[in-house]
Design an enzyme around this catalytic site. Structure first.
Site, PDB file in Angstrom:
ATOM      1  N   CYS A 157       0.488  -6.669  -2.756  1.00 48.81           N
ATOM      2  CA  CYS A 157       1.149  -5.716  -2.203  1.00 48.81           C
ATOM      3  C   CYS A 157       0.925  -4.257  -2.775  1.00 48.81           C
ATOM      4  O   CYS A 157       1.947  -3.685  -3.278  1.00 48.81           O
ATOM      5  CB  CYS A 157       2.829  -5.757  -2.497  1.00 48.81           C
ATOM      6  SG  CYS A 157       3.189  -7.777  -2.186  1.00 48.81           S
ATOM      7  N   ALA A 165      -0.154  -1.069  -1.583  1.00 49.64           N
ATOM      8  CA  ALA A 165       0.090   0.136  -1.125  1.00 49.64           C
ATOM      9  C   ALA A 165       1.627   0.893  -1.791  1.00 49.64           C
ATOM     10  O   ALA A 165       2.420  -0.177  -1.883  1.00 49.64           O
ATOM     11  CB  ALA A 165       0.291   0.326   0.395  1.00 49.64           C
ATOM     12  N   PRO A 166       1.389   2.134  -1.954  1.00 47.88           N
ATOM     13  CA  PRO A 166       0.603   3.058  -1.869  1.00 47.88           C
ATOM     14  C   PRO A 166      -0.558   3.335  -2.614  1.00 47.88           C
ATOM     15  O   PRO A 166      -1.394   4.219  -2.390  1.00 47.88           O
ATOM     16  CB  PRO A 166       1.421   4.392  -1.647  1.00 47.88           C
ATOM     17  CG  PRO A 166       2.782   4.086  -2.481  1.00 47.88           C
ATOM     18  CD  PRO A 166       2.696   2.602  -2.674  1.00 47.88           C
ATOM     19  N   GLY A 167      -0.623   2.630  -3.516  1.00 46.41           N
ATOM     20  CA  GLY A 167      -1.746   2.560  -4.534  1.00 46.41           C
ATOM     21  C   GLY A 167      -1.834   3.251  -5.956  1.00 46.41           C
ATOM     22  O   GLY A 167      -2.560   3.387  -6.673  1.00 46.41           O
ATOM     23  N   GLY A 168      -0.398   3.809  -6.368  1.00 44.95           N
ATOM     24  CA  GLY A 168      -0.112   4.246  -7.595  1.00 44.95           C
ATOM     25  C   GLY A 168      -0.276   3.404  -8.677  1.00 44.95           C
ATOM     26  O   GLY A 168      -0.957   3.754  -9.708  1.00 44.95           O
ATOM     27  N   LYS A 169       0.133   2.195  -8.587  1.00 46.01           N
ATOM     28  CA  LYS A 169      -0.169   1.239  -9.772  1.00 46.01           C
ATOM     29  C   LYS A 169      -1.556   0.941  -9.701  1.00 46.01           C
ATOM     30  O   LYS A 169      -2.105   0.449 -10.734  1.00 46.01           O
ATOM     31  CB  LYS A 169       0.959   0.166  -9.563  1.00 46.01           C
ATOM     32  CG  LYS A 169       2.350   0.258  -9.515  1.00 46.01           C
ATOM     33  CD  LYS A 169       3.421  -0.788  -9.438  1.00 46.01           C
ATOM     34  CE  LYS A 169       4.666  -0.117  -9.503  1.00 46.01           C
ATOM     35  NZ  LYS A 169       5.105   0.368  -8.402  1.00 46.01           N
ATOM     36  N   ASP A 207      -1.979 -10.715   4.132  1.00 45.14           N
ATOM     37  CA  ASP A 207      -0.561 -11.163   3.496  1.00 45.14           C
ATOM     38  C   ASP A 207      -1.112 -11.978   2.289  1.00 45.14           C
ATOM     39  O   ASP A 207      -1.790 -13.040   2.283  1.00 45.14           O
ATOM     40  CB  ASP A 207       0.081 -12.168   4.717  1.00 45.14           C
ATOM     41  CG  ASP A 207       1.297 -12.899   3.977  1.00 45.14           C
ATOM     42  OD1 ASP A 207       1.542 -12.503   2.933  1.00 45.14           O
ATOM     43  OD2 ASP A 207       1.816 -13.618   4.983  1.00 45.14           O
ATOM     44  N   ASP A 211       4.102  -6.870  -7.196  1.00 48.29           N
ATOM     45  CA  ASP A 211       5.137  -5.614  -6.962  1.00 48.29           C
ATOM     46  C   ASP A 211       5.732  -5.836  -5.554  1.00 48.29           C
ATOM     47  O   ASP A 211       5.217  -5.409  -4.674  1.00 48.29           O
ATOM     48  CB  ASP A 211       4.248  -4.385  -6.924  1.00 48.29           C
ATOM     49  CG  ASP A 211       5.448  -2.923  -6.917  1.00 48.29           C
ATOM     50  OD1 ASP A 211       6.737  -3.317  -7.003  1.00 48.29           O
ATOM     51  OD2 ASP A 211       5.024  -1.875  -6.605  1.00 48.29           O
ATOM     52  N   CYS A 226      11.553  -2.516  -7.486  1.00 44.41           N
ATOM     53  CA  CYS A 226      12.423  -1.645  -7.641  1.00 44.41           C
ATOM     54  C   CYS A 226      13.842  -1.619  -6.958  1.00 44.41           C
ATOM     55  O   CYS A 226      14.602  -0.899  -6.423  1.00 44.41           O
ATOM     56  CB  CYS A 226      11.501  -0.066  -7.111  1.00 44.41           C
ATOM     57  SG  CYS A 226      11.492  -0.275  -5.147  1.00 44.41           S
TER      58      CYS A 226
END
Length: 430
Positions: A249, A251-255, A299, A318, A371
């Site tokens: 999971c 996106a958006p790719g910060g982690k 998936d 995440d 979150c």
């Protein structure tokens, strides 16, 4: 288009079901550069106080306008927000709002003028009435307030108030390129001021938000914009060079980018994202870091569609969640989320957790993250997993941030300038 009308248009699109992350940029692209900050501030402000403004406009209008005239209701709410905000003189708010309404529906100009002037006259009484309505007072939907009261009877007020307050702009320093202190000095040299985050060693909190283009080294991956709580994910995984790592999971790719930055890219990383529409953002983040990643559109819970049978040393799950911990950053969430979404999300989370566990090597770590601030998505989910999986054990997170909830650790929105997050670290028996 005038900023107030542009903001009302954004709010209308969000009410219709579009995400703020899509509606706002699409509208800003059409506007003069000097108006964009105002449009953004009004859009966020109205959505953060949506329940209060709904209550007040309902009292002032006496009966709802027809759906085809919804833009008039929203323009009235934009005006009410400005009157509450107090940054613009009252006469200017009334004059500009009525002028815009007249151009949209001439018949409604007198009505909106009367409503705004009545609010100015009866402000204290109307606000007292709104305070007696929990949803209007805390600016959250009633169903969510009930869940917060049940889950956190001592803390729900703090959570609710933080969820309707603006969040700071927090940066993550890429320590493979520069130390946090060095980058803080680079910001100061550029006229930008930031404070080190007390609990997160990679984080700097800006005194005020700026355009990312003004951040030194942003385009080359020296720094990223990421909430301090979100930065904890890569730090908790205890990454070592040479490990095989899965970011499910992604996106958006910060982690994803942070995982790579922590070890200067010296891991074999597989990043999976199910939603093709979010892949471009993920690719943009990876491009800034100049990293090569095995990126899969799939998936993550359907192992047959992507897994080659080779195990992972570390997994970041995440998980998709209600996002109730980040409403202060994404106020459209509270308009779009519904009570029955939670059970569906729980089912997705459980499926991902059980399926991905099969891909973890013995002795490996899986970090379950959301979150969300709802226990049914967090500690309850992990507790059940630990009860059912004989080869799973919790690795306690000893930290100064958040609070232990057994299993896992929960952060409330607003605590130490962080978003609401949950983390649980699980180890597979060798």
């Amino acid at each position: 288009m005038k900023p107030r009308l542009a903001a009302a248009t954004v709010v209308q699109r969000v009410i219709a079901g579009e995400s703020l992350a899509r509606a706002l940029p699409a509208e800003l692209e059409k506007q003069e550069k000097e108006n964009r900050a105002t449009i953004q501030a009004l859009s966020y402000g109205v959505l953060r106080q949506y329940e209060r403004l709904q209550f007040l406009s309902g009292k002032l209008l006496r009966k709802p306008l027809k759906s085809r005239d919804a833009i008039i209701t929203t323009l009235l709410q934009v005006g009410l927000f400005e009157l509450l905000d107090g940054q613009t003189p009252e006469h200017a708010v009334v004059s500009e709002t009525v002028s815009l309404v007249r151009k949209q529906r001439a018949w409604a100009a007198g009505l909106v003028n009367a409503c705004l002037r009545r609010f100015i006259r009866e402000r204290e009484a109307l606000l007292r009435a709104s305070e007696a309505d929990l949803s209007a007072h805390y600016c959250l939907p009633s169903w969510l307030l009930v869940r917060l009261q049940d889950a956190w009877p001592e803390d729900w007020r703090q959570i609710a108030l933080a969820s309707s307050s603006p969040a700071p702009m927090t940066l993550r320093v890429n320590r493979s390129q520069v130390s946090r202190d060095e980058y803080r000095q680079q910001l100061a040299d550029a006229g930008l001021h930031a404070k080190p985050h007390a609990q997160v060693e990679t984080a700097l909190v800006l005194d005020q938000a700026v355009d990312v283009t003004s951040l030194p080294g942003f385009e080359t991956g020296r720094v990223s914009v990421q909430d301090a709580a979100a930065q904890l994910a890569a730090l908790l995984l205890d990454l070592q060079p040479g490990q095989r790592v899965l970011d499910a999971c992604a996106a958006p790719g910060g982690k994803t980018l942070h995982l790579l930055d922590e070890v200067s890219g010296k891991i074999d990383l597989v990043a999976i994202e199910k939603d093709p529409q979010r892949i471009d953002r993920l690719k943009e983040n990876l491009l800034r870091g100049r990293y090569q990643v095995d990126l899969k559109i799939a998936d993550a819970g359907d192992l047959n569609s992507w897994w080659d049978g080779q195990g992972f040393d570390r997994i970041l799950l995440d998980a998709p969640c209600s996002a109730t911990g980040v409403i202060r950053r994404h106020p459209d969430i509270k308009l779009h989320r519904r009570p029955d979404d939670i059970a569906q999300l729980q089912a997705q989370q459980k499926r991902l957790l059980y399926e991905l566990w099969q891909t973890l090597k013995p002795g490996g770590l899986l970090l379950y993250a959301t979150c969300s601030i709802l226990p049914e998505e967090n500690r309850n989910q992990v507790e059940l997993f630990l009860q059912e999986m004989d080869d799973a054990q919790e690795i306690m997170i000893n930290a100064e941030w958040g609070r232990p909830v057994s299993p896992g650790r929960q952060i409330f929105p607003g605590e130490n300038n962080m978003d609401g997050f949950f983390y649980a670290c699980l180890k597979k028996s060798a």
